[in-house]
Design an enzyme around this catalytic site. Structure first.
Site, PDB file in Angstrom:
ATOM      1  N   ASN A   7     -16.914   8.033  13.502  1.00  0.00           N
ATOM      2  CA  ASN A   7     -17.768   9.096  14.018  1.00  0.00           C
ATOM      3  C   ASN A   7     -16.870  10.242  14.476  1.00  0.00           C
ATOM      4  OD1 ASN A   7     -19.504  10.782  15.427  1.00  0.00           O
ATOM      5  ND2 ASN A   7     -20.498   9.137  16.574  1.00  0.00           N
ATOM      6  N   LYS A  14     -14.791   8.663  17.466  1.00  0.00           N
ATOM      7  CA  LYS A  14     -15.184   7.359  17.971  1.00  0.00           C
ATOM      8  C   LYS A  14     -15.218   6.402  16.787  1.00  0.00           C
ATOM      9  CE  LYS A  14     -18.944   8.966  20.027  1.00  0.00           C
ATOM     10  NZ  LYS A  14     -20.206   8.983  20.807  1.00  0.00           N
ATOM     11  N   ARG A  90     -20.289   9.282   9.924  1.00  0.00           N
ATOM     12  CA  ARG A  90     -21.241  10.264  10.425  1.00  0.00           C
ATOM     13  C   ARG A  90     -20.923  11.602   9.753  1.00  0.00           C
ATOM     14  NH1 ARG A  90     -20.557  13.837  15.777  1.00  0.00           N
ATOM     15  NH2 ARG A  90     -22.626  14.800  15.859  1.00  0.00           N
ATOM     16  N   HIS A 179     -27.373  15.784  15.590  1.00  0.00           N
ATOM     17  CA  HIS A 179     -27.272  14.624  16.475  1.00  0.00           C
ATOM     18  C   HIS A 179     -28.402  13.622  16.192  1.00  0.00           C
ATOM     19  CE1 HIS A 179     -25.161  17.505  19.497  1.00  0.00           C
ATOM     20  NE2 HIS A 179     -24.248  16.865  18.787  1.00  0.00           N
ATOM     21  N   GLY A 207     -23.000  16.133  25.290  1.00  0.00           N
ATOM     22  CA  GLY A 207     -21.592  15.808  25.115  1.00  0.00           C
ATOM     23  C   GLY A 207     -20.839  17.115  24.976  1.00  0.00           C
ATOM     24  N   ASN A 208     -19.771  17.129  24.176  1.00  0.00           N
ATOM     25  CA  ASN A 208     -19.128  18.411  23.879  1.00  0.00           C
ATOM     26  C   ASN A 208     -20.099  19.286  23.086  1.00  0.00           C
ATOM     27  OD1 ASN A 208     -16.739  20.137  23.969  1.00  0.00           O
ATOM     28  ND2 ASN A 208     -16.677  19.853  21.766  1.00  0.00           N
ATOM     29  N   ARG A 238     -19.265  26.077  22.426  1.00  0.00           N
ATOM     30  CA  ARG A 238     -20.254  26.847  21.664  1.00  0.00           C
ATOM     31  C   ARG A 238     -21.247  27.519  22.610  1.00  0.00           C
ATOM     32  NH1 ARG A 238     -21.879  22.030  17.815  1.00  0.00           N
ATOM     33  NH2 ARG A 238     -20.475  20.879  19.199  1.00  0.00           N
ATOM     34  N   ASP A 279     -13.768  20.417  29.383  1.00  0.00           N
ATOM     35  CA  ASP A 279     -14.118  19.066  29.797  1.00  0.00           C
ATOM     36  C   ASP A 279     -14.971  19.149  31.060  1.00  0.00           C
ATOM     37  OD1 ASP A 279     -14.074  16.422  30.965  1.00  0.00           O
ATOM     38  OD2 ASP A 279     -12.363  15.949  29.691  1.00  0.00           O
ATOM     39  N   ILE A 328     -21.813  13.062  28.542  1.00  0.00           N
ATOM     40  CA  ILE A 328     -22.177  13.795  29.759  1.00  0.00           C
ATOM     41  C   ILE A 328     -23.531  13.329  30.274  1.00  0.00           C
ATOM     42  CG2 ILE A 328     -22.796  16.072  30.651  1.00  0.00           C
ATOM     43  CD1 ILE A 328     -20.660  17.231  28.725  1.00  0.00           C
ATOM     44  N   ASN A 331     -23.148  10.017  32.091  1.00  0.00           N
ATOM     45  CA  ASN A 331     -22.174   9.886  33.172  1.00  0.00           C
ATOM     46  C   ASN A 331     -22.211  10.966  34.249  1.00  0.00           C
ATOM     47  OD1 ASN A 331     -20.683   7.489  32.168  1.00  0.00           O
ATOM     48  ND2 ASN A 331     -20.226   8.817  30.431  1.00  0.00           N
ATOM     49  N   GLU A 381     -24.316   5.518  18.471  1.00  0.00           N
ATOM     50  CA  GLU A 381     -24.375   6.089  17.126  1.00  0.00           C
ATOM     51  C   GLU A 381     -23.659   5.201  16.120  1.00  0.00           C
ATOM     52  OE1 GLU A 381     -24.188  10.775  17.334  1.00  0.00           O
ATOM     53  OE2 GLU A 381     -22.836   9.920  18.824  1.00  0.00           O
TER      54      GLU A 381
END
Length: 394
Positions: A7, A14, A90, A179, A207-208, A238, A279, A328, A331, A381
């Site tokens: 991924n 990942k 992916r 996604h 996420g990012n 972005r 981050d 994100i 967490n 995923e």
């Protein structure tokens, strides 16, 4: 059957090795901060755990390091590349060509390459992952699972843009959505948890890259990302939604080239553009220490999410649950709190104690009196890709 899932994200990889159909995880890990200082490799098996800080300039280097660990004589889990029967990839953008999972051949690769311009942060590393995997695991079937597939159910009224019809008819310019692998996985888990097939859910992947999906009875009916994965929510680098006039102003009045504008909006904007950090963990720490730019960026991020919750609740004509997922979303209790604050009109009431807990399970973080469920559903995923790859191979 051993299926390796890769991924590749914009700045991470990942990976998990599954024994299918048992869904047993043989090993898993992540390569983080690709192209950024202090890159990190994580590799875990039942017996071993390995972490390494090193320079990872690009995805090719990261993938080669993963392969080396898989076959390492001390910590590896396979003896040769032939033990991998399939590699599931992916792929972010399938354009108008792909609505299903496919076995990759040269024609498929050519199509994926043609779509680089639509997902410049993602399709290139996805493609590199395919080519590197082909060289390392030459006898394995390479499988592509497209992020856009889950969103094929979005109706025409939602996926069309108000531009001349020829751009849809001739150039296939429309909302595609992204996604999808994550949104599909957490949707199915949420519906199972709620025990409610006829449901109205908003899934929030943070996420990012970030996106939200309005899901009615298990089907995607609208989504924040569109023709390419750049609009909608504020992301790591972005911009998300932006007035198109700004683009023309940057070119015509400020002297930026089209390439430079694309670079700014794709890689220099979002949370990074607002704070100097990409981050969210660093941004939250800086905000806690009084950094006003970071505090404002968090407020802006949450505000954008709240706007879409409101609009999606309207098109769903009601709401049973919102679902937070991805790095994100799962967490960051700080961002979840900002999003759910002052949403009592929609029946959202956050339980602060439950929100502060860290548990990798499906769980509610709403109060007992909340009219709408607030769920954290850890996404997987990689398992979704493994399952779809296995079904294709069957």
């Amino acid at each position: 059957m051993n299926i390796l899932v890769i991924n590749s994200g914009s700045s991470s990889i990942k990976y998990q090795l599954f024994q299918m159909p048992e869904k047993k995880v043989i090993c898993k890990g992540m390569v983080e901060r690709i192209g950024i200082e202090n890159g990190k490799i994580i590799y875990k098996t039942e017996k071993h755990s390995h972490e390494e800080i090193c320079d990872i300039p690009d995805h090719k280097v990261g993938l080669n390091k993963i392969a080396a660990l898989l076959m390492d004589h001390k910590v590896g889990v396979i003896h040769s590349a032939d033990e991998i029967k399939s590699v599931g990839h992916r792929v972010v953008h399938g354009g108008n060509d792909f609505s299903d999972t496919v076995v990759i051949d040269e024609q498929i690769k050519s199509k994926i390459k043609e779509l680089f311009g639509l997902a410049p942060l993602h399709n290139p590393p996805n493609y590199i992952g395919i080519e590197v995997a082909e060289s390392i695991f030459p006898n394995a079937k390479q499988i592509a699972v497209f992020d856009t597939a889950f969103h094929q159910t979005i109706p025409e009224v939602a996926y069309r843009y108000a531009i001349p019809n020829k751009f849809l008819d001739e150039n296939k310019i429309r909302l595609y959505g992204f996604h999808g692998t994550s949104h599909k996985y957490v949707t199915e888990k949420a519906i199972s948890y709620l025990a409610k097939e006829q449901s109205k859910i908003i899934t929030i992947h943070l996420g990012n890259g970030c996106s939200m999906t309005a899901v009615k009875n298990g089907k995607s009916i609208d989504h924040t990302l569109g023709f390419g994965p750049m609009n909608g929510l504020i992301m790591g680098t972005r911009s998300g939604d932006i007035d198109q006039s700004i683009i023309f102003y940057m070119i015509n009045e400020l002297g930026y080239s089209v390439k430079e504008v694309n670079q700014v909006l794709q890689k220099e904007s979002g949370m990074f553009g607002l704070t100097g950090f990409s981050d969210l963990r660093e941004i939250e720490a800086e905000a806690e220490n009084g950094n006003q730019d970071c505090q404002m960026a968090l407020q802006m991020n949450a505000y954008r999410i709240k706007k879409y919750i409101g609009s999606y609740a309207a098109i769903l004509n009601g709401l049973d649950a919102i679902v937070f997922t991805a790095g994100i979303g799962e967490n960051s209790d700080v961002l979840r709190n900002l999003v759910c604050k002052n949403m009592d009109f929609l029946g959202l009431e956050l339980d602060q104690t439950l929100n502060a807990k860290r548990e990798k399970v499906i769980r509610e973080i709403n109060t007992t009196t909340s009219k709408v469920k607030i769920l954290i559903v850890p996404t997987d995923e990689e398992l979704e890709i493994a399952q779809q790859s296995y079904e294709v191979l069957k």
